[in-house]
Design a protein around this motif. Structure first.
Motif, PDB file in Angstrom:
ATOM      1  N   UNK A 156       0.824  -1.201   0.000  1.00  0.00           N
ATOM      2  CA  UNK A 156       0.000   0.000   0.000  1.00  0.00           C
ATOM      3  C   UNK A 156       0.863   1.258   0.000  1.00  0.00           C
ATOM      4  N   UNK A 157       1.880   1.271   0.840  1.00  0.00           N
ATOM      5  CA  UNK A 157       2.776   2.432   0.883  1.00  0.00           C
ATOM      6  C   UNK A 157       3.490   2.592  -0.455  1.00  0.00           C
ATOM      7  N   UNK A 158       3.925   1.493  -1.039  1.00  0.00           N
ATOM      8  CA  UNK A 158       4.568   1.562  -2.352  1.00  0.00           C
ATOM      9  C   UNK A 158       3.640   2.138  -3.407  1.00  0.00           C
ATOM     10  N   UNK A 159       2.380   1.721  -3.375  1.00  0.00           N
ATOM     11  CA  UNK A 159       1.395   2.259  -4.326  1.00  0.00           C
ATOM     12  C   UNK A 159       1.164   3.750  -4.087  1.00  0.00           C
ATOM     13  N   UNK A 160       1.166   4.164  -2.825  1.00  0.00           N
ATOM     14  CA  UNK A 160       1.007   5.590  -2.517  1.00  0.00           C
ATOM     15  C   UNK A 160       2.194   6.392  -3.059  1.00  0.00           C
ATOM     16  N   UNK A 161       3.384   5.837  -2.946  1.00  0.00           N
ATOM     17  CA  UNK A 161       4.571   6.521  -3.464  1.00  0.00           C
ATOM     18  C   UNK A 161       4.514   6.599  -5.002  1.00  0.00           C
ATOM     19  N   UNK A 162       4.052   5.521  -5.632  1.00  0.00           N
ATOM     20  CA  UNK A 162       3.873   5.539  -7.088  1.00  0.00           C
ATOM     21  C   UNK A 162       2.841   6.587  -7.491  1.00  0.00           C
ATOM     22  N   UNK A 163       1.770   6.692  -6.719  1.00  0.00           N
ATOM     23  CA  UNK A 163       0.730   7.677  -6.987  1.00  0.00           C
ATOM     24  C   UNK A 163       1.291   9.097  -6.903  1.00  0.00           C
ATOM     25  N   UNK A 164       2.133   9.343  -5.928  1.00  0.00           N
ATOM     26  CA  UNK A 164       2.767  10.657  -5.801  1.00  0.00           C
ATOM     27  C   UNK A 164       3.594  10.971  -7.040  1.00  0.00           C
ATOM     28  N   UNK A 165       4.335   9.983  -7.518  1.00  0.00           N
ATOM     29  CA  UNK A 165       5.142  10.189  -8.732  1.00  0.00           C
ATOM     30  C   UNK A 165       4.254  10.518  -9.928  1.00  0.00           C
ATOM     31  N   UNK A 166       3.115   9.819 -10.057  1.00  0.00           N
ATOM     32  CA  UNK A 166       2.204  10.098 -11.170  1.00  0.00           C
ATOM     33  C   UNK A 166       1.585  11.487 -11.047  1.00  0.00           C
ATOM     34  N   UNK A 187       2.987  14.067  -9.629  1.00  0.00           N
ATOM     35  CA  UNK A 187       4.042  15.024  -9.992  1.00  0.00           C
ATOM     36  C   UNK A 187       4.182  15.116 -11.516  1.00  0.00           C
ATOM     37  N   UNK A 188       4.088  13.986 -12.190  1.00  0.00           N
ATOM     38  CA  UNK A 188       4.182  13.989 -13.655  1.00  0.00           C
ATOM     39  C   UNK A 188       3.012  14.762 -14.256  1.00  0.00           C
ATOM     40  N   UNK A 189       1.811  14.553 -13.724  1.00  0.00           N
ATOM     41  CA  UNK A 189       0.646  15.301 -14.194  1.00  0.00           C
ATOM     42  C   UNK A 189       0.831  16.794 -13.947  1.00  0.00           C
ATOM     43  N   UNK A 190       1.298  17.119 -12.772  1.00  0.00           N
ATOM     44  CA  UNK A 190       1.545  18.508 -12.401  1.00  0.00           C
ATOM     45  C   UNK A 190       2.532  19.164 -13.367  1.00  0.00           C
ATOM     46  N   UNK A 191       3.626  18.479 -13.639  1.00  0.00           N
ATOM     47  CA  UNK A 191       4.642  19.030 -14.551  1.00  0.00           C
ATOM     48  C   UNK A 191       4.111  19.148 -15.974  1.00  0.00           C
ATOM     49  N   UNK A 192       3.286  18.173 -16.377  1.00  0.00           N
ATOM     50  CA  UNK A 192       2.681  18.242 -17.706  1.00  0.00           C
ATOM     51  C   UNK A 192       1.736  19.427 -17.830  1.00  0.00           C
ATOM     52  N   UNK A 193       0.924  19.670 -16.805  1.00  0.00           N
ATOM     53  CA  UNK A 193       0.021  20.822 -16.823  1.00  0.00           C
ATOM     54  C   UNK A 193       0.790  22.134 -16.841  1.00  0.00           C
ATOM     55  N   UNK A 194       1.871  22.171 -16.106  1.00  0.00           N
ATOM     56  CA  UNK A 194       2.698  23.378 -16.088  1.00  0.00           C
ATOM     57  C   UNK A 194       3.229  23.689 -17.483  1.00  0.00           C
ATOM     58  N   UNK A 195       3.638  22.638 -18.179  1.00  0.00           N
ATOM     59  CA  UNK A 195       4.204  22.822 -19.508  1.00  0.00           C
ATOM     60  C   UNK A 195       3.147  23.257 -20.521  1.00  0.00           C
ATOM     61  N   UNK A 201      -3.486  30.197 -13.483  1.00  0.00           N
ATOM     62  CA  UNK A 201      -3.406  28.884 -12.843  1.00  0.00           C
ATOM     63  C   UNK A 201      -2.209  28.778 -11.898  1.00  0.00           C
ATOM     64  N   UNK A 202      -1.334  29.777 -11.903  1.00  0.00           N
ATOM     65  CA  UNK A 202      -0.095  29.741 -11.131  1.00  0.00           C
ATOM     66  C   UNK A 202      -0.363  29.552  -9.628  1.00  0.00           C
ATOM     67  N   UNK A 203      -1.325  30.282  -9.084  1.00  0.00           N
ATOM     68  CA  UNK A 203      -1.633  30.158  -7.648  1.00  0.00           C
ATOM     69  C   UNK A 203      -2.125  28.746  -7.318  1.00  0.00           C
ATOM     70  N   UNK A 204      -2.940  28.184  -8.203  1.00  0.00           N
ATOM     71  CA  UNK A 204      -3.433  26.821  -7.987  1.00  0.00           C
ATOM     72  C   UNK A 204      -2.278  25.832  -8.015  1.00  0.00           C
ATOM     73  N   UNK A 205      -1.359  26.033  -8.951  1.00  0.00           N
ATOM     74  CA  UNK A 205      -0.192  25.149  -9.068  1.00  0.00           C
ATOM     75  C   UNK A 205       0.679  25.227  -7.815  1.00  0.00           C
ATOM     76  N   UNK A 206       0.880  26.426  -7.288  1.00  0.00           N
ATOM     77  CA  UNK A 206       1.695  26.563  -6.084  1.00  0.00           C
ATOM     78  C   UNK A 206       1.042  25.834  -4.906  1.00  0.00           C
ATOM     79  N   UNK A 207      -0.258  25.962  -4.781  1.00  0.00           N
ATOM     80  CA  UNK A 207      -0.989  25.274  -3.720  1.00  0.00           C
ATOM     81  C   UNK A 207      -0.882  23.759  -3.896  1.00  0.00           C
ATOM     82  N   UNK A 208      -1.009  23.301  -5.138  1.00  0.00           N
ATOM     83  CA  UNK A 208      -0.902  21.878  -5.430  1.00  0.00           C
ATOM     84  C   UNK A 208       0.491  21.364  -5.078  1.00  0.00           C
ATOM     85  N   UNK A 209       1.520  22.118  -5.427  1.00  0.00           N
ATOM     86  CA  UNK A 209       2.897  21.720  -5.108  1.00  0.00           C
ATOM     87  C   UNK A 209       3.087  21.581  -3.604  1.00  0.00           C
ATOM     88  N   UNK A 210       2.552  22.516  -2.849  1.00  0.00           N
ATOM     89  CA  UNK A 210       2.671  22.475  -1.389  1.00  0.00           C
ATOM     90  C   UNK A 210       1.951  21.247  -0.829  1.00  0.00           C
TER      91      UNK A 210
END
Length: 101
Positions: free
Chosen positions: A22-32, A34-42, A52-61
């Motif tokens: 379960x913890x491993x799956x949660x860590x994989x989910x975090x990686x996914x 982050x990838x979605x976040x970076x894709x949206x940023x691009x 959308x910048x303020x939303x992105x900063x909140x999401x990053x936090x």
């Protein structure tokens, strides 16, 4: 007279393995995430990206905080597993020493 203690090591190991998975799956989910976040940023550039910048900063936090908690959980699971194994070894050694002088 007290009842004998029966330890189901197989069930304990299965539960530990399930939590680790379960913890491993949660860590994989975090990686996914982050990838979605970076894709949206691009993709979101220009005026839309500026809005959308303020939303992105909140999401990053939030994602950083989630990631920290998952890593703490992972560390706790590994520590508990080590303690269980250490206790099993000690109990086994004591049992093996019974009747020896």
């Amino acid at each position: 007279m007290t009842k004998p203690i029966h330890l189901n090591h197989g069930a304990a190991q299965a539960a530990t393995d399930n939590v680790s998975a379960l913890v491993g799956a949660m860590m994989d989910n975090t990686d996914r995430l982050r990838a979605l976040h970076n894709g949206l940023k691009a993709v979101l550039i220009g005026a839309m990206g500026d809005n959308y910048h303020a939303t992105m900063n909140s999401f990053e936090t939030d994602l950083g905080a989630y990631d920290d908690q998952v890593k703490k959980l992972n560390t706790a699971v590994h520590a508990a597993t080590t303690q269980i194994q250490h206790t099993d070894i000690q109990a086994g050694n004591r049992f093996a020493a019974l009747g020896r002088s």
